[in-house]
Design a protein around this motif. Structure first.
Motif, PDB file in Angstrom:
ATOM      1  N   ASP B 294     139.554 -12.275  28.161  1.00  0.00           N
ATOM      2  CA  ASP B 294     138.905 -12.400  26.688  1.00  0.00           C
ATOM      3  C   ASP B 294     138.157 -13.809  26.792  1.00  0.00           C
ATOM      4  O   ASP B 294     138.503 -14.695  27.378  1.00  0.00           O
ATOM      5  N   VAL B 295     137.149 -13.990  26.017  1.00  0.00           N
ATOM      6  CA  VAL B 295     136.482 -15.123  25.669  1.00  0.00           C
ATOM      7  C   VAL B 295     136.536 -15.431  24.147  1.00  0.00           C
ATOM      8  O   VAL B 295     135.830 -14.661  23.411  1.00  0.00           O
ATOM      9  N   ILE B 296     136.971 -16.533  23.808  1.00  0.00           N
ATOM     10  CA  ILE B 296     137.084 -16.759  22.415  1.00  0.00           C
ATOM     11  C   ILE B 296     136.486 -18.112  22.278  1.00  0.00           C
ATOM     12  O   ILE B 296     136.675 -19.420  22.714  1.00  0.00           O
ATOM     13  N   ARG B 303     137.940 -20.793  24.445  1.00  0.00           N
ATOM     14  CA  ARG B 303     139.328 -20.431  25.100  1.00  0.00           C
ATOM     15  C   ARG B 303     139.014 -19.402  25.921  1.00  0.00           C
ATOM     16  O   ARG B 303     138.533 -18.321  25.408  1.00  0.00           O
ATOM     17  N   LEU B 304     139.584 -19.377  27.008  1.00  0.00           N
ATOM     18  CA  LEU B 304     139.569 -18.167  27.956  1.00  0.00           C
ATOM     19  C   LEU B 304     140.878 -17.571  28.385  1.00  0.00           C
ATOM     20  O   LEU B 304     141.773 -18.369  28.441  1.00  0.00           O
ATOM     21  N   THR B 311     149.597 -12.333  36.258  1.00  0.00           N
ATOM     22  CA  THR B 311     150.076 -13.502  35.475  1.00  0.00           C
ATOM     23  C   THR B 311     148.792 -13.897  34.565  1.00  0.00           C
ATOM     24  O   THR B 311     147.632 -13.939  34.983  1.00  0.00           O
ATOM     25  N   GLU B 312     148.916 -13.979  33.268  1.00  0.00           N
ATOM     26  CA  GLU B 312     147.993 -14.488  32.341  1.00  0.00           C
ATOM     27  C   GLU B 312     147.875 -16.166  32.319  1.00  0.00           C
ATOM     28  O   GLU B 312     149.069 -16.728  32.227  1.00  0.00           O
ATOM     29  N   ILE B 313     146.943 -16.649  32.206  1.00  0.00           N
ATOM     30  CA  ILE B 313     146.651 -17.992  32.308  1.00  0.00           C
ATOM     31  C   ILE B 313     145.727 -18.202  30.826  1.00  0.00           C
ATOM     32  O   ILE B 313     144.618 -17.302  30.723  1.00  0.00           O
ATOM     33  N   ASP B 314     146.172 -19.400  30.122  1.00  0.00           N
ATOM     34  CA  ASP B 314     145.253 -19.831  29.107  1.00  0.00           C
ATOM     35  C   ASP B 314     144.257 -20.773  29.714  1.00  0.00           C
ATOM     36  O   ASP B 314     145.047 -21.959  29.960  1.00  0.00           O
ATOM     37  N   ALA B 315     143.297 -20.991  29.238  1.00  0.00           N
ATOM     38  CA  ALA B 315     142.331 -21.978  29.375  1.00  0.00           C
ATOM     39  C   ALA B 315     141.399 -22.452  28.363  1.00  0.00           C
ATOM     40  O   ALA B 315     141.073 -21.556  27.611  1.00  0.00           O
ATOM     41  N   VAL B 316     141.279 -23.897  28.194  1.00  0.00           N
ATOM     42  CA  VAL B 316     140.315 -24.307  27.398  1.00  0.00           C
ATOM     43  C   VAL B 316     139.246 -25.010  27.907  1.00  0.00           C
ATOM     44  O   VAL B 316     139.683 -25.981  28.654  1.00  0.00           O
ATOM     45  N   VAL B 317     138.080 -24.407  27.999  1.00  0.00           N
ATOM     46  CA  VAL B 317     136.894 -25.253  28.532  1.00  0.00           C
ATOM     47  C   VAL B 317     135.917 -25.636  27.770  1.00  0.00           C
ATOM     48  O   VAL B 317     135.769 -25.067  26.539  1.00  0.00           O
ATOM     49  N   ASN B 318     134.983 -26.573  28.408  1.00  0.00           N
ATOM     50  CA  ASN B 318     133.783 -26.737  27.664  1.00  0.00           C
ATOM     51  C   ASN B 318     132.746 -25.383  27.633  1.00  0.00           C
ATOM     52  O   ASN B 318     132.602 -24.825  28.601  1.00  0.00           O
ATOM     53  N   PRO B 319     132.114 -25.089  26.494  1.00  0.00           N
ATOM     54  CA  PRO B 319     131.370 -23.604  26.332  1.00  0.00           C
ATOM     55  C   PRO B 319     130.234 -23.685  27.028  1.00  0.00           C
ATOM     56  O   PRO B 319     129.965 -22.881  27.745  1.00  0.00           O
ATOM     57  N   ASN B 320     129.830 -24.877  27.578  1.00  0.00           N
ATOM     58  CA  ASN B 320     128.480 -24.772  28.475  1.00  0.00           C
ATOM     59  C   ASN B 320     128.944 -24.323  30.003  1.00  0.00           C
ATOM     60  O   ASN B 320     128.000 -23.718  30.667  1.00  0.00           O
ATOM     61  N   PHE B 325     129.906 -15.883  30.626  1.00  0.00           N
ATOM     62  CA  PHE B 325     131.266 -15.087  30.708  1.00  0.00           C
ATOM     63  C   PHE B 325     131.533 -13.819  29.793  1.00  0.00           C
ATOM     64  O   PHE B 325     131.469 -14.232  28.822  1.00  0.00           O
ATOM     65  N   LYS B 326     131.809 -12.685  30.530  1.00  0.00           N
ATOM     66  CA  LYS B 326     132.239 -11.585  29.741  1.00  0.00           C
ATOM     67  C   LYS B 326     133.607 -10.887  30.130  1.00  0.00           C
ATOM     68  O   LYS B 326     134.176 -11.254  31.408  1.00  0.00           O
ATOM     69  N   PRO B 327     134.306 -10.500  29.375  1.00  0.00           N
ATOM     70  CA  PRO B 327     135.560  -9.871  29.834  1.00  0.00           C
ATOM     71  C   PRO B 327     135.337  -8.706  30.811  1.00  0.00           C
ATOM     72  O   PRO B 327     134.401  -8.035  30.817  1.00  0.00           O
ATOM     73  N   GLY B 328     136.200  -8.972  31.915  1.00  0.00           N
ATOM     74  CA  GLY B 328     135.983  -8.081  32.896  1.00  0.00           C
ATOM     75  C   GLY B 328     135.356  -8.814  34.296  1.00  0.00           C
ATOM     76  O   GLY B 328     135.651  -8.344  35.626  1.00  0.00           O
ATOM     77  N   ASP B 329     134.691  -9.999  34.130  1.00  0.00           N
ATOM     78  CA  ASP B 329     134.273 -10.783  35.124  1.00  0.00           C
ATOM     79  C   ASP B 329     135.215 -11.151  36.079  1.00  0.00           C
ATOM     80  O   ASP B 329     136.351 -11.659  35.546  1.00  0.00           O
TER      81      ASP B 329
END
Lengths: 274, 344
Positions: B294-296, B303-304, B311-320, B325-329
């Motif tokens: 998911d991309v929020i 938030r990715l 295993t699920e991983i939460d990431a917060v990154v710079n939007p640029n 990025f799309k779900p499934g990539d």
């Protein structure tokens, strides 16, 4: 919203106002006239002669009216002060804290306003005889607390239920002793309640008849006792004059405190419980 | 300057099953600004009231410069508490409120007047002395409450949620004011808050209290990098907890073998890392291939939600970095070793 009331509401307001005046003010008019009349008999609308004799007599030393007036003021003031001293801490406990048996205690405090005074006083009388308090001013003051305390306590309970004790904690933290905290922080906050409750206590004590008669044993002659004596002896003119003196504090107090009593002040909140 | 030592401080309310505060020990260096952080009901306000003398502890001790103060009455402790709702006395003018503490100390009235003036200048409200507290805004009331506390030059200042009633734009202003006054006057200050952001921006050091017990007492950044346990990490917004085993600088778990920085705990434990420390792209070590779940988009950050195997991983990154990025990539990510931390 004023101005948006319907015609019906307006009419209703006038009618209630009129009823109130009829009920409260009209009965006082004959009393006033009597005090300055000589010979006022049935078919006549007004007395035949006007005189200040009744007033002269009422204010003379022989009638005892002035003595009774000072005594009544003294007793009522003392009962008021004692009511405040007991009613403030009691109201604080009832208004601020939850404790076991609170409902029972509330009911017991209310009881004197429900149970007729005469029922209470017969029991109290025996106790007072045993304690040697009958026929004394002290005894009368003490017995007046039975009807005055409920009003005082309930007014204070209303005040304290809206009171935030954290202000006291704040004052202590800033360096105030418990006494100074009460003086500078608590007292100003509860003053409206003390004034309203105190006035009620004063008026309730002022109008006591049965309790004064039984405990005072006829030796402590307050204004209502004197008034009753003249009323039963058929002296309408003197009864009228004393009556006018007797209602004076009530009128004074009402006019002075109309604002506090208007229901907008928190001080009358406690009466919701009566 | 006062050193505050809290020793095994415990409070059990009558009739309660669990203690409201359980053996809290804390050393607060003189002149330091310390936050007691925890969710509501964790015992932090209880602690504050016990220090202020408004509540009796069940056991334990509070010492100022090695002298127990528990027997002192609240008015003689040299502690002033500022409550969350300010509690300005409504029947007094602002100036009388500020001068209250000095009046209680029998300072003469000319001196009170002079110092109230100084204090009002210091909190930048010099013209409000004659007003009633009810005529002030929330932010102004807060400043007056602070002035009223500081005027008596307390050894220790206690603040209850000092920023939480303020609008966002006032918070930083107030933070700066509190910090500058506190440093200038060198008053050891303790404040309580449920808001980790408030604790982080204001405090030198933070004590995290959960369920009446102190979890960790450190500088604010340590809570993000080196939390003591999962509850602590979660309180500070941590999301990633991966079970496994740590040995010789390597963490073995569902993500494979990941290298750790020095000082990591040995043995079975959980790997944790901040969402904002997950890097997109290849890097030095700990490279993984993740599937985007998911991309929020959050405006200033994105938030990715990623999946590495199960295993699920939460990431917060710079939007640029993640445009397009799309779900499934399937995307490369890496976890820099110095950002990984193992909790037992």
């Amino acid at each position: 919203m004023i101005g948006h009331d319907g015609l019906w509401t307006k009419t209703f307001r006038y009618i209630t106002c009129l009823l109130l005046v009829t009920w409260l003010v009209l009965p006082l008019i004959p009393l006033g006239i009597w005090s300055v009349a000589r010979g006022w008999f049935f078919p006549d609308l007004l007395p035949r002669m006007w005189t200040l004799d009744a007033w002269r007599y009422a204010l003379s030393d022989t009638s005892g009216v002035l003595d009774a007036l000072w005594l009544t003021i003294g007793i009522s003031l003392a009962a008021t002060v004692l009511s405040i001293l007991v009613g403030v801490p009691a109201g604080r406990a009832l208004g601020m804290y939850k404790f076991k048996g609170k409902e029972v205690i509330e009911l017991m405090i209310l009881a004197p306003t429900i149970v007729p005074g005469i029922a209470v006083v017969l029991g109290v009388h025996t106790v007072f005889i045993y304690l040697g308090l009958t026929n004394t001013v002290h005894g009368v003051i003490l017995v007046h607390l039975i009807p005055t305390l409920p009003y005082m306590t309930l007014v204070m309970a209303g005040i304290f239920s809206n009171y935030d004790p954290a202000f006291e904690a704040q004052a202590r933290s800033l360096g105030a002793s418990p006494l100074k905290t009460f003086w500078y922080v608590t007292l100003p906050a509860i003053m409206p309640g003390i004034i309203v409750g105190g006035l009620f206590a004063f008026l309730v004590s002022w109008s006591q008849y049965i309790l004064t008669l039984l405990v005072g044993g006829g030796r402590v002659v307050t204004l209502p006792l004197l008034l009753f004596n003249f009323a039963t002896s058929g002296r309408n003119d003197i009864t009228g004059a004393i009556g006018m003196i007797y209602i004076l504090p009530g009128i004074l107090i009402l006019t002075l405190t109309a604002k506090q009593l208007s229901g907008r002040s928190g001080a009358v909140g406690g009466f919701g419980r009566i | 300057m006062t050193h505050v030592s809290i020793q095994e401080l415990t409070k059990v309310y009558p009739g309660a099953d669990a203690p409201a505060l359980d053996r809290l020990s804390l050393e607060i260096a003189s002149g330091e600004l310390t936050a007691l952080l925890g969710p509501s009901g964790c015992g932090k306000t209880t602690t504050m009231k016990m220090i202020a003398g408004l509540l009796e502890p069940t056991s334990g001790d509070v010492r100022f410069d090695d002298r127990s103060i528990l027997r002192d009455k609240p008015e003689h402790r040299g502690v002033v508490m500022v409550f969350q709702n300010y509690l300005l006395f409504p029947y007094m003018s602002v100036a009388d409120n500020v001068g209250f503490g000095l009046k209680m100390r029998k300072t003469d009235s000319a001196e009170i007047k002079r110092r109230v003036g100084e204090m009002l200048d210091l909190v930048k409200l010099p013209d409000l002395g004659d007003r009633r507290p009810s005529a002030l805004s929330g932010g102004q009331q807060q400043r007056i409450a602070l002035a009223r506390a500081l005027i008596v030059q307390p050894e220790v200042l206690l603040l209850d949620e000092p920023l939480s009633n303020l609008d966002a734009h006032l918070r930083f202003e107030m933070r700066d004011l509190i910090r500058s006054l506190q440093q200038e006057m060198g008053i050891t200050t303790i404040f309580v808050t449920h808001d980790q952001e408030e604790a982080v921006v204001l405090a030198d050091r933070v004590a995290l209290i959960l369920d009446g017990q102190m979890k960790q007492y450190d500088r604010a950044d340590v809570f993000y990098k080196r939390p003591v346990d999962e509850a602590t990490a979660r309180f500070f917004g941590g999301h990633n907890f991966i079970p496994g085993k740590s040995a010789g600088g390597i963490f073995d778990g569902p993500l494979g073998r990941l290298s750790l920085a020095d000082g990591a705990v040995e043995g079975a434990g959980k790997l944790t890392f901040r969402p904002e420390n997950v890097r997109v792209g290849q890097g030095d070590g700990n490279n993984l291939s993740a599937k985007v779940a998911d991309v929020i988009y959050l405006g200033t950050q994105t938030r990715l939600k990623l999946r590495v195997g199960e295993t699920e991983i939460d990431a917060v990154v710079n939007p640029n970095e993640v445009e397009g990025f799309k779900p499934g990539d399937t995307v490369p990510i890496h976890l820099p070793p110095q950002t990984l931390w193992v909790i037992s």
